[in-house]
Design an enzyme around this catalytic site. Structure first.
Site, PDB file in Angstrom:
ATOM      1  N   ASP A 107      -5.011 -11.327  -4.340  1.00 25.66           N
ATOM      2  CA  ASP A 107      -4.201 -11.506  -6.016  1.00 25.66           C
ATOM      3  C   ASP A 107      -3.069 -10.568  -5.875  1.00 25.66           C
ATOM      4  OD1 ASP A 107      -5.729  -9.441  -4.478  1.00 25.66           O
ATOM      5  OD2 ASP A 107      -5.965  -8.310  -5.892  1.00 25.66           O
ATOM      6  N   GLN A 108      -2.785 -10.361  -4.633  1.00 24.02           N
ATOM      7  CA  GLN A 108      -1.867  -9.487  -4.123  1.00 24.02           C
ATOM      8  C   GLN A 108       0.089 -10.210  -4.056  1.00 24.02           C
ATOM      9  OE1 GLN A 108      -1.908  -5.675  -3.895  1.00 24.02           O
ATOM     10  NE2 GLN A 108      -3.807  -6.425  -4.472  1.00 24.02           N
ATOM     11  N   HIS A 130     -10.205 -11.168  -9.433  1.00 28.23           N
ATOM     12  CA  HIS A 130      -9.184 -10.035  -9.273  1.00 28.23           C
ATOM     13  C   HIS A 130      -7.420 -11.629  -8.828  1.00 28.23           C
ATOM     14  CE1 HIS A 130      -9.482  -6.103  -7.991  1.00 28.23           C
ATOM     15  NE2 HIS A 130     -11.124  -6.461  -8.527  1.00 28.23           N
TER      16      HIS A 130
END
Length: 179
Positions: A107-108, A130
């Protein structure tokens, strides 16, 4: 996988024996699963910590330069061996998927893919909630276009099997940065 490094810790009143049991269990599982791969796990003890805790963080470096992680926090309700094995299994799961990012990094990278110019593609394990949320927000706020595709069309459920995240980024450049 070229090498696996890590840091194991015990803090407060957690006995040093827990540290060694946890690391030995992780190293045993990793050595069986990744024969010939260099293992280096640093063992740290802090008896002056405010509270009692233990844990293990691992990082595998691949031949393509990817850094894949696995981690686990100890618990007074769990054997130290299980803490070590959990961290190792989490790492090995991403390695088995031939992922470029682990489930904690998925998700980052969505925002970076959305801001980049052109098409970005990353291989990952099963998509996390996420990641789904990050994709939704990036599409709505930035107008980037994402597509999540299975690695193997015979295994189309990207919540259970490895997949590719593809993005056509918006090409946002920082006006204060000269190239």
């Amino acid at each position: 996988v070229l090498q696996v490094t890590g840091v194991a810790f015990v803090a407060g009143n957690c006995p040093k024996k827990i540290l060694h049991v946890m690391v030995d269990a992780a190293e045993e599982l990793l050595a069986k699963s990744l024969p010939g791969v260099k293992l280096s796990i640093d063992r740290q003890q802090n008896p002056h910590a405010m509270d009692t805790a233990s844990g293990l963080v691992l990082c595998a470096v691949t031949s393509t330069g990817c850094h894949i992680g696995g981690s686990s926090l100890g618990s007074h309700c769990e054997l130290a061996e299980l803490t070590g094995e959990k961290a190792a299994r989490e790492l090995l799961e991403s390695v088995a998927h031939k992922a470029c990012v682990d489930k904690w990094t998925q998700d980052q990278i969505i925002l970076f893919m959305a801001l980049a110019e052109g098409k970005s593609v990353v291989r990952c394990g099963p998509i996390t909630l996420h990641t789904e949320t990050a994709v939704y927000i990036a599409e709505k706020l930035l107008g980037a276009k994402f597509e999540i595709k299975p690695v193997n069309p015979a295994e189309p459920d990207c919540k259970k099997f490895p997949c590719f995240i593809e993005c056509e980024g918006i090409g946002k450049l920082n006006p204060n940065f000269d190239l």
